[in-house]
Design an enzyme around this catalytic site. Sequence first.
Site, mmCIF file in Angstrom:
data_model
loop_
_atom_site.group_PDB
_atom_site.id
_atom_site.type_symbol
_atom_site.label_atom_id
_atom_site.label_comp_id
_atom_site.label_asym_id
_atom_site.label_seq_id
_atom_site.Cartn_x
_atom_site.Cartn_y
_atom_site.Cartn_z
ATOM 1 N N ASP A 110 -60.578 -19.284 3.399
ATOM 2 C CA ASP A 110 -61.960 -19.444 3.851
ATOM 3 C C ASP A 110 -62.885 -18.488 3.106
ATOM 4 O O ASP A 110 -62.933 -17.299 3.406
ATOM 5 C CB ASP A 110 -62.014 -19.181 5.357
ATOM 6 C CG ASP A 110 -63.380 -19.412 5.964
ATOM 7 O OD1 ASP A 110 -64.281 -19.881 5.238
ATOM 8 O OD2 ASP A 110 -63.555 -19.116 7.162
ATOM 9 N N ASP A 292 -68.466 -22.603 0.769
ATOM 10 C CA ASP A 292 -67.556 -22.285 1.869
ATOM 11 C C ASP A 292 -66.371 -23.245 1.896
ATOM 12 O O ASP A 292 -66.496 -24.393 2.328
ATOM 13 C CB ASP A 292 -68.327 -22.342 3.191
ATOM 14 C CG ASP A 292 -67.485 -21.941 4.387
ATOM 15 O OD1 ASP A 292 -66.311 -21.579 4.200
ATOM 16 O OD2 ASP A 292 -68.004 -22.000 5.516
#
Length: 401
Positions: A110, A292
């Site tokens: 992430d 992201d």
Amino acid sequence: MWHSPFFTAFTLFLGFFTLTLALPTNSLATTGRFTVEQRLIKTFESNWPPKELWRGLRKHHRPLPPAVSRIATHRGPSANGTVKVTPDEYNTEFVNEITIGNNTLFVDIDTGSSDFWVFSSQLPERSQLNHRIYHPEKTGTKLSKQIWEIGYGDGTGAAGNVFLDKASLAGLEVPSQAVQAATWVSYQFADQTVTDGVIGFGFDHFNGVTPKKQKTWFGNIMERLEKPIFTACLKHKAPGFYDFGFIDRTKHIGNPSYLPVDNSRGWWETTFNGFSTGRNDNSTYRFRAVVDTGTTFSLLPREITEQYYSLITGSTFDRENGGWTFPCNTTLPEFAIHINDYKAIVPGEHINWAQIPGTNTCFGGIQSVDRSPAVLGGSFLKSQFVIFDHDGPKMGFAAQR
């Protein structure tokens, strides 16, 4: 959380594995580079599209449309955000396998966070159900008075203690990594049984441990790499790759186009200089966005999404489901983001994210946000080769080969 008349909740994780995890392509000690291949699993869990949108908006602390909030927070017979499917209708998910101490878990890599948190044996048993679990009491060393908490305005979140333990990704071990072991998770996190936590690749100063922030896993191995970089080559309906310490030129076309990164908030954030919808160029529209890997959708300024969906016959902002939808048999136009002189093209099929069960309506992989920065998630990344370079810092973008 969500509810609907045409599905039945299905909470039990019934996955099976179809691809083994790749080990480092070379010895890190001699080359300073290694590769992680995502692991493909087939699971009988099928995410409800508005629930996935809720996760992205919540993560980035964005206002939730009433329908999305209602769907995501309703606790009832369908509270886990999944639908029952037959064995021939399973979903594929792509995860990353990590070993912490003697335990193997599935985590999301992430770039939108800097926390390394996982489900642990310190959770109540009901929260551990159907998850792979880290047992810090067996191999970890507790960091005294160090705690962490992730919280959102809707009451969801996670919290826990911090342990030092060995953590190995694709065979590369950090012998003393700060691992955030959960002691509490909200039911929304517990219901996500495909993964067992997050390994954040944001910047170290964004880490959520208090009172002393801890280094990310990448922060701990960065000096052992040939270059302080990692790259993401995520794929549409196939396992993707993360390379560490080098740029694999066989995975992209042409020279990457670079943008400077503003990491003041701990994100991989930059300014893009335009976009295209179909054949319409908007080369003067500048907008800021976070890149992201941990968010499924791309959450873009309303001006962009409205212009894109205006090209699609039958598209509408569906208030019942909280996002842009369209007939599933529609052929979607391309979308592109301008990065200097490079146009990062997203094929229309990548924007057709999922069918809403029981309907002929599909949910778009591009959705709207009203506040900067925007978020470029999986629907954008699965057509791009992206370089995350700590030297600068900067990001590079090129088309996947």
